[in-house]
Design a protein around this motif. Structure first.
Motif, PDB file in Angstrom:
ATOM      1  N   GLY A 279      36.293  41.135  47.881  1.00 29.67           N
ATOM      2  CA  GLY A 279      35.114  41.939  47.532  1.00 29.67           C
ATOM      3  C   GLY A 279      35.499  43.327  47.066  1.00 29.67           C
ATOM      4  O   GLY A 279      34.904  43.863  46.113  1.00 29.67           O
ATOM      5  N   LEU A 280      36.487  43.920  47.729  1.00 26.88           N
ATOM      6  CA  LEU A 280      36.939  45.258  47.324  1.00 26.88           C
ATOM      7  C   LEU A 280      37.528  45.236  45.924  1.00 26.88           C
ATOM      8  O   LEU A 280      37.295  46.155  45.128  1.00 26.88           O
ATOM      9  N   VAL A 281      38.287  44.165  45.623  1.00 27.91           N
ATOM     10  CA  VAL A 281      38.890  44.055  44.295  1.00 27.91           C
ATOM     11  C   VAL A 281      37.804  43.943  43.222  1.00 27.91           C
ATOM     12  O   VAL A 281      37.871  44.609  42.185  1.00 27.91           O
ATOM     13  N   VAL A 282      36.809  43.098  43.496  1.00 27.85           N
ATOM     14  CA  VAL A 282      35.701  42.966  42.545  1.00 27.85           C
ATOM     15  C   VAL A 282      34.973  44.295  42.381  1.00 27.85           C
ATOM     16  O   VAL A 282      34.595  44.694  41.262  1.00 27.85           O
ATOM     17  N   GLY A 283      34.766  44.994  43.491  1.00 33.70           N
ATOM     18  CA  GLY A 283      34.097  46.299  43.432  1.00 33.70           C
ATOM     19  C   GLY A 283      34.873  47.293  42.581  1.00 33.70           C
ATOM     20  O   GLY A 283      34.275  48.048  41.789  1.00 33.70           O
ATOM     21  N   ARG A 284      36.199  47.298  42.720  1.00 34.87           N
ATOM     22  CA  ARG A 284      37.023  48.207  41.918  1.00 34.87           C
ATOM     23  C   ARG A 284      36.940  47.853  40.434  1.00 34.87           C
ATOM     24  O   ARG A 284      36.912  48.739  39.573  1.00 34.87           O
ATOM     25  N   MET A 285      36.886  46.556  40.144  1.00 34.26           N
ATOM     26  CA  MET A 285      36.766  46.129  38.740  1.00 34.26           C
ATOM     27  C   MET A 285      35.451  46.609  38.145  1.00 34.26           C
ATOM     28  O   MET A 285      35.403  47.107  37.004  1.00 34.26           O
ATOM     29  N   ILE A 286      34.379  46.447  38.922  1.00 36.63           N
ATOM     30  CA  ILE A 286      33.063  46.876  38.436  1.00 36.63           C
ATOM     31  C   ILE A 286      33.060  48.379  38.186  1.00 36.63           C
ATOM     32  O   ILE A 286      32.557  48.863  37.154  1.00 36.63           O
ATOM     33  N   ALA A 287      33.648  49.132  39.129  1.00 37.16           N
ATOM     34  CA  ALA A 287      33.693  50.587  38.984  1.00 37.16           C
ATOM     35  C   ALA A 287      34.495  50.994  37.747  1.00 37.16           C
ATOM     36  O   ALA A 287      34.116  51.927  37.024  1.00 37.16           O
ATOM     37  N   ARG A 288      35.594  50.258  37.507  1.00 32.15           N
ATOM     38  CA  ARG A 288      36.432  50.580  36.355  1.00 32.15           C
ATOM     39  C   ARG A 288      35.693  50.302  35.048  1.00 32.15           C
ATOM     40  O   ARG A 288      35.741  51.106  34.111  1.00 32.15           O
ATOM     41  N   TYR A 289      34.974  49.171  34.980  1.00 29.84           N
ATOM     42  CA  TYR A 289      34.217  48.839  33.775  1.00 29.84           C
ATOM     43  C   TYR A 289      33.067  49.828  33.560  1.00 29.84           C
ATOM     44  O   TYR A 289      32.751  50.219  32.429  1.00 29.84           O
ATOM     45  N   GLU A 290      32.422  50.247  34.659  1.00 25.07           N
ATOM     46  CA  GLU A 290      31.319  51.191  34.559  1.00 25.07           C
ATOM     47  C   GLU A 290      31.818  52.536  34.032  1.00 25.07           C
ATOM     48  O   GLU A 290      31.180  53.180  33.193  1.00 25.07           O
ATOM     49  N   LYS A 291      32.991  52.935  34.556  1.00 24.28           N
ATOM     50  CA  LYS A 291      33.568  54.204  34.114  1.00 24.28           C
ATOM     51  C   LYS A 291      33.959  54.141  32.645  1.00 24.28           C
ATOM     52  O   LYS A 291      33.734  55.076  31.890  1.00 24.28           O
TER      53      LYS A 291
END
Length: 251
Positions: free
Chosen positions: A235-247
Motif C-alpha cells: 500500500g505504501l508503494v502504491v501511495g508513493r506512486m500516486i504521489a509521484r504521478y500527482e506531483k
C-alpha cells in the motif's frame, strides 16, 4: 540420518526381492534336477555345479551337460535382472530424493552463519531466489512434502518439517545460523517461531512476516529485528506512486 540410510537400504532390498526369490527357487529346482540326472552326486555337488558348471566332468551324461548350459544362461539372466533392478532404483525419483536428502543433511550440519528460511510461499520463494543470486548459504524449512521433494531434486538444502518445532530448527542449524526469516502465511506461527528461535539462539537476527500491524508489534516485542507487512508495504508503494504521478501532473 540413520533413518535415511535405512530407507535407502529398504528400497534397494524391495527392488531385488523378486529376482532374489526366483533365484532361490531356480537354485532349488536346478539342484533337484541335477540330483535326478546324476544320482551319485551329493546336494553340495549339485549346488556347486550351478555356480561352477565347468566342474562337470566329461564322462557325465550329455543331458546333464545340456542342462548345465541352461543353468548357465539362467544365472546370467538373474545377474542382468539384479543389476537392472538396482540401477532402476538408484536412478528412480524416490531413491534419488532420499540420497540427495542425505547429502543435504551432511551439508546443513556443516553450515555456519547461514540463513534459515521458514516457508516457501510467494515471499519465501522470492527470498530464496535472491539468496541464490547472492550465493549466500541457506536452509529452507518447508512443511509441504511434495514441495520439499521437488526442491531437494533441484539440489537445494531443504528440511521437510514444521518450523515451529525445536527439533526442526535445531536440524536446520539454528544455533549456528546468522539470520532466520519467518515467512509463513500465518502470523501466530511466525510469532511462535520468532520466540523459539530467540530462545535457541539469542544472537540470531530475525526477519518476520506479519499480516497486520498488531502482530508486527508483537513480533518486534518477541525479538524480531525486522518485521515486514507485505500488504501494508504494498500500500505504501502504491501511495508513493500516486504521489509521484500527482506531483508530475502538477509540474
Amino acid at each position: 540420518m540413520i533413518r535415511n540410510f535405512l530407507k535407502i537400504a529398504y528400497f534397494i532390498f524391495t527392488a531385488i526381492l523378486p529376482p532374489l526369490v526366483f533365484l532361490i527357487l531356480f537354485f532349488a529346482i536346478s539342484m533337484i534336477i541335477y540330483k535326478h540326472l546324476e544320482k551319485d552326486i551329493s546336494w553340495v555337488d549339485a549346488f556347486f555345479w550351478i555356480t561352477h558348471p565347468h566342474a562337470i566332468s566329461e564322462h557325465r551324461r550329455d543331458i546333464t551337460k545340456l542342462f548345465a548350459f541352461v543353468v548357465y544362461v539362467g544365472i546370467f539372466f538373474f545377474q542382468v535382472w539384479f543389476i537392472e533392478r538396482i540401477l532402476v532404483n538408484i536412478f528412480s525419483g524416490e531413491l534419488k530424493i532420499l540420497w540427495r536428502k542425505r547429502m543435504s543433511e551432511v551439508v546443513i550440519s556443516k553450515l555456519k552463519n547461514h540463513y534459515i528460511i521458514c516457508g516457501y510461499g510467494q515471499v519465501g520463494r522470492t527470498v530464496v531466489d535472491e539468496l541464490i543470486k547472492l550465493n549466500l548459504p541457506f536452509v529452507l524449512i518447508e512443511l509441504n512434502e511434495s514441495i520439499a521433494k521437488e526442491l531437494i531434486k533441484e539440489g537445494l538444502n531443504v528440511i521437510h518439517g514444521d518450523a515451529r518445532r525445536r527439533s526442526v530448527l535445531i536440524s536446520a542449524g539454528i544455533k549456528r545460523a546468522k539470520f532466520i526469516c519467518t515467512l509463513i502465511d500465518n502470523d501466530a506461527d511466525n510469532l511462535y517461531i520468532t520466540i523459539t528461535a530467540k530462545m535457541l539462539n539469542p544472537n540470531i537476527k530475525v526477519i518476520s512476516r506479519a499480516g497486520n500491524l498488531r502482530y508486527a508489534e508483537a513480533m518486534k516485542g518477541a525479538g524480531a529485528n525486522e518485521v515486514i507487512v507485505p500488504e501494508y508495504e504494498g500500500g505504501l508503494v502504491v501511495g508513493r506512486m500516486i504521489a509521484r504521478y500527482e506531483k508530475a501532473g502538477k509540474d
